[in-house]
Enzyme design. Structure first.
Site, short mmCIF file in Angstrom:
data_model
loop_
_atom_site.label_atom_id
_atom_site.label_comp_id
_atom_site.label_asym_id
_atom_site.label_seq_id
_atom_site.Cartn_x
_atom_site.Cartn_y
_atom_site.Cartn_z
N TYR A 145 0.86 -1.20 0.00
CA TYR A 145 0.00 0.00 0.00
C TYR A 145 0.89 1.24 0.00
CZ TYR A 145 -3.75 -3.23 0.82
OH TYR A 145 -4.63 -4.28 0.65
N SER A 146 0.55 2.19 -0.87
CA SER A 146 1.31 3.45 -0.91
C SER A 146 1.08 4.20 0.39
CB SER A 146 0.82 4.35 -2.05
OG SER A 146 0.83 3.66 -3.26
N GLU A 167 3.54 4.34 -10.98
CA GLU A 167 3.24 3.22 -10.08
C GLU A 167 1.75 2.93 -10.18
OE1 GLU A 167 5.67 2.25 -6.62
OE2 GLU A 167 3.97 3.05 -5.49
N TYR A 213 -1.42 -0.18 -10.25
CA TYR A 213 -1.70 -1.52 -9.71
C TYR A 213 -3.13 -1.92 -10.01
CZ TYR A 213 -2.93 1.83 -5.99
OH TYR A 213 -3.39 2.93 -5.28
N CYS A 247 -0.07 7.55 -10.68
CA CYS A 247 -0.34 6.52 -9.67
C CYS A 247 -1.83 6.17 -9.64
CB CYS A 247 0.10 7.00 -8.29
SG CYS A 247 0.04 5.69 -7.05
#
Ligand SMILES: Cc1cc2nc3c(=O)[nH]c(=O)nc-3n(C[C@H](O)[C@H](O)[C@H](O)COP(=O)(O)OP(=O)(O)OC[C@H]3O[C@@H](n4cnc5c(N)ncnc54)[C@H](O)[C@@H]3O)c2cc1C
Length: 400
Positions: free
Chosen positions: A180-181, A398, A400, A358
Site C-alpha cells: 500500500y502506498s 506506479e 496496480y 499513480c
C-alpha cells in the site's frame, strides 16, 4: 575489533584519508542502538568514526537503526561547507585515490528500504480508521493510521509498506503481504514521527463465473480494522515515486482513486508542514480522476491547499460520471490531459519537471495519447521522448 565511536563532537585525529567521520541524525534509542557505546539523542547529530573499509557496512547499519547520514568527511578535516558532502544512501564509497575533500553534491536523503521483512514484521497498532467516500459515492475507501512509535520503521513520501493480513489462504499457507502506498509524510499525520497512514479501497467484484460478490482479503481486513488492533507491517519499499529535493521543481501528479495516496504525502510535505530544509516554491499540479464528487478523497484539504497556495498548487478533477468530455462521453483523466496537453508538453520539457502517475493499471494509455498529440505538434515522437524522461528519472509510474 572495530567499534564505532560517537561522542557528539568530531574526534581530533590527524589527517587520515582512510578514516572518515559520519555525521548522523535521527538514530533512535532502541534495542539495537542501546548496544552501542555512545548516547543517542532523539534530535541532534552524532559523529561516528568509520574506517574506509567498513563504510558500506556502517551505512547499512545506520540506516537499519533509523539514522540518516547528513555528511561524511575525512577524519582530521574541519567541517566546513566545502568538505561536507550530503549523502545519499546509494552513494558509492570515495575511491582510495580521492584525497581531495568531497565536493558539493545535491543533498539527497538516504532511502530506507526493508527495515522490516515479512519473516519479522513490525507490529503496529491501528489508531485511526475512517471512511473517505462521501454519501452517494462508489465503494469504500478508508484512511488508516498506525502507531509505529515502538520500532525503527521510517519512510519517505512516495514509498509503500506491506501489510500481512492474518489467517491462511485457500492452500493453507499464511497470507502474503499486500503493498500500500504511504499516504502520510515521513513525519506522519501527527507530525511526530510516530505514525504511518494509508488510503485503502476495499476490493469488491463479481466473480466472473458464479456472479457472487467477492471481497479482497487484505483490503477488507484493513477497511474493517478496529482502532487498537495490531497490524503486521513490512517495508518500506519503493524508490520510483520519491519526491525531488528541488524546492523549485514542477511536480505534475496524475492520480486515479487511491493513487492519490503518495500525492497526499507530497502535498502535505510541500504545503502543510514547515521544514527547515525543504520549502517548496515550485509548481505542483494534481490531476485527479474519480467517478463522483463524493469519491474525491481528501477533498476539503486539497481544496483548502488550492485556496491557500493558488500560485503553487493547481488542482484539476476528472469526475467521470458527472462531467463530460468534448465528445460527450465520460470525463476521464486522459481527457483532462488532452485538454491541457500543450501546457503539459511545455512543462515536461523543463529540466526540473517531474511527472508522477499513480492508481489504476491502464491509466497510462490515455495519458500517452494526450501527450503524443501535443508532442506531435512539434514533430516529436512522444514514446521516444518519454523514454528519455524515464531515463532521466523524471517520469515516474506506479500503477496496480
Ligand atoms: C505498489 C503498490 C501500491 C499499492 N497501493 C495501494 C493503495 O494505496 N491503496 C489500495 O487500496 N491499494 C493499493 N495497492 C493494491 C493492494 O496491494 C492490493 O492489491 C489490493 O488491496 C487488493 O488486495 P486484497 O488482498 O484485498 O485482494 P485479494 O484478495 O488479493 O484479491 C485480488 C485478486 O482478486 C482478483 N480480482 C480482482 N478484481 C477482479 C475482478 N474485477 N474480476 C475478477 N477477479 C478480480 C484478482 O485475481 C486479484 O489478484 C497497491 C499495490 C501496489 C503494487
Amino acid at each position: 575489533m572495530y567499534r564505532p565511536s560517537g561522542t557528539g563532537v568530531a574526534p581530533k585525529m590527524g589527517v587520515n584519508s582512510r578514516v572518515f567521520i559520519f555525521e548522523v541524525e535521527g538514530m533512535r534509542q532502541g534495542e539495537n542502538t542501546d548496544k552501542l557505546n555512545f548516547p543517542i539523542r532523539r534530535s541532534g547529530a552524532v559523529y561516528i568514526t568509520v574506517p574506509y573499509e567498513r563504510m558500506n557496512q556502517e551505512m547499512r547499519r545506520i540506516s537499519q537503526m533509523g539514522g540518516k547520514i547528513v555528511s561524511i568527511r575525512p577524519a582530521g578535516e574541519p567541517q566546513t561547507a566545502s568538505t561536507v558532502a550530503p549523502v545519499n544512501g546509494q552513494q558509492s564509497q570515495p575511491s582510495e585515490e580521492k584525497t581531495k575533500p568531497m565536493t558539493h553534491a545535491k543533498a539527497k536523503t538516504d532511502i530506507p528500504v526493508n527495515i522490516y521483512r515479512p519473516n519479522n514484521p513490525y507490529m503496529g497498532k491501528c489508531i485511526e480508521n475512517y471512511e473517505l467516500v462521501g454519501e452517494g459515492g462508489l465503494g469504500t475507501v478508508r484512511h488508516l493510521t498506525f502507531d509505529i512509535s515502538g520500532g525503527d520503521l521510517r519512510y519517505l513520501e512516495g514509498q509503500s509498506i506491506g501489510i500481512i493480513p492474518p489467517g491462511k489462504d485457500n492452500k493453507g499457507k499464511p497470507h502474503k503481504l499486500r503493498l500500500y502506498s504511504i499516504a502520510s509524510t515521513r513525519h506522519g499525520d501527527k507530525v511526530d514521527d510516530k505514525t504511518v497512514s494509508l488510503c485503502v479501497r476495499q476490493l469488491e467484484y463479481k466473480h466472473p463465473e458464479t456472479g457472487e460478490t467477492v471481497y479482497g482479503v487484505c483490503s477488507t481486513y484493513l477497511c474493517n480494522l478496529e482502532v487498537g488492533a495490531d497490524v503486521a507491517i513490512t517495508g518500506p519499499v519503493g524508490k520510483e515515486m520519491l519526491l525531488p529535493d528541488d524546492e523549485e521543481a514542477t511536480v505534475v501528479m496524475m492520480a486515479t482513486g487511491t493513487g492519490i495516496a503518495p500525492f497526499r504525502a507530497f502535498l502535505w510535505r510541500m504545503f502543510k508542514e514547515q521544514h527547515e530544509d525543504y520549502k517548496f516554491r515550485g509548481l505542483a499540479w494534481l490531476f485527479f480522476g474519480i467517478p463522483y464528487t463524493a469519491n474525491i478523497l481528501y477533498k476539503e484539504e486539497l481544496e483548502q491547499l488550492q485556496r491557500e497556495f493558488p500560485d503553487n498548487f493547481r488542482l484539476t478533477y476528472a469526475i467521470s460520471r458527472e462531467q463530460q468530455n468534448p465528445q460527450g462521453g465520460r470525463m476521464y483523466i486522459q481527457d483532462r490531459i488532452k485538454e491541457n496537453a500543450d501546457e503539459l508538453w511545455q512543462l515536461v520539457q523543463k529540466e526540473n519537471t517531474h511527472t508522477y502517475i499513480c492508481g489504476l493499471k491502464g491509466m497510462e494509455g490515455g495519458i500517452d495519447e494526450g501527450m503524443s498529440v501535443a508532442a506531435g505538434k512539434f514533430d516529436v515522437n512522444w514514446s521516444d521522448y518519454q523514454k528519455q524522461l524515464k531515463k532521466a528519472e523524471r517520469w515516474h509510474v506506479e500503477t496496480y
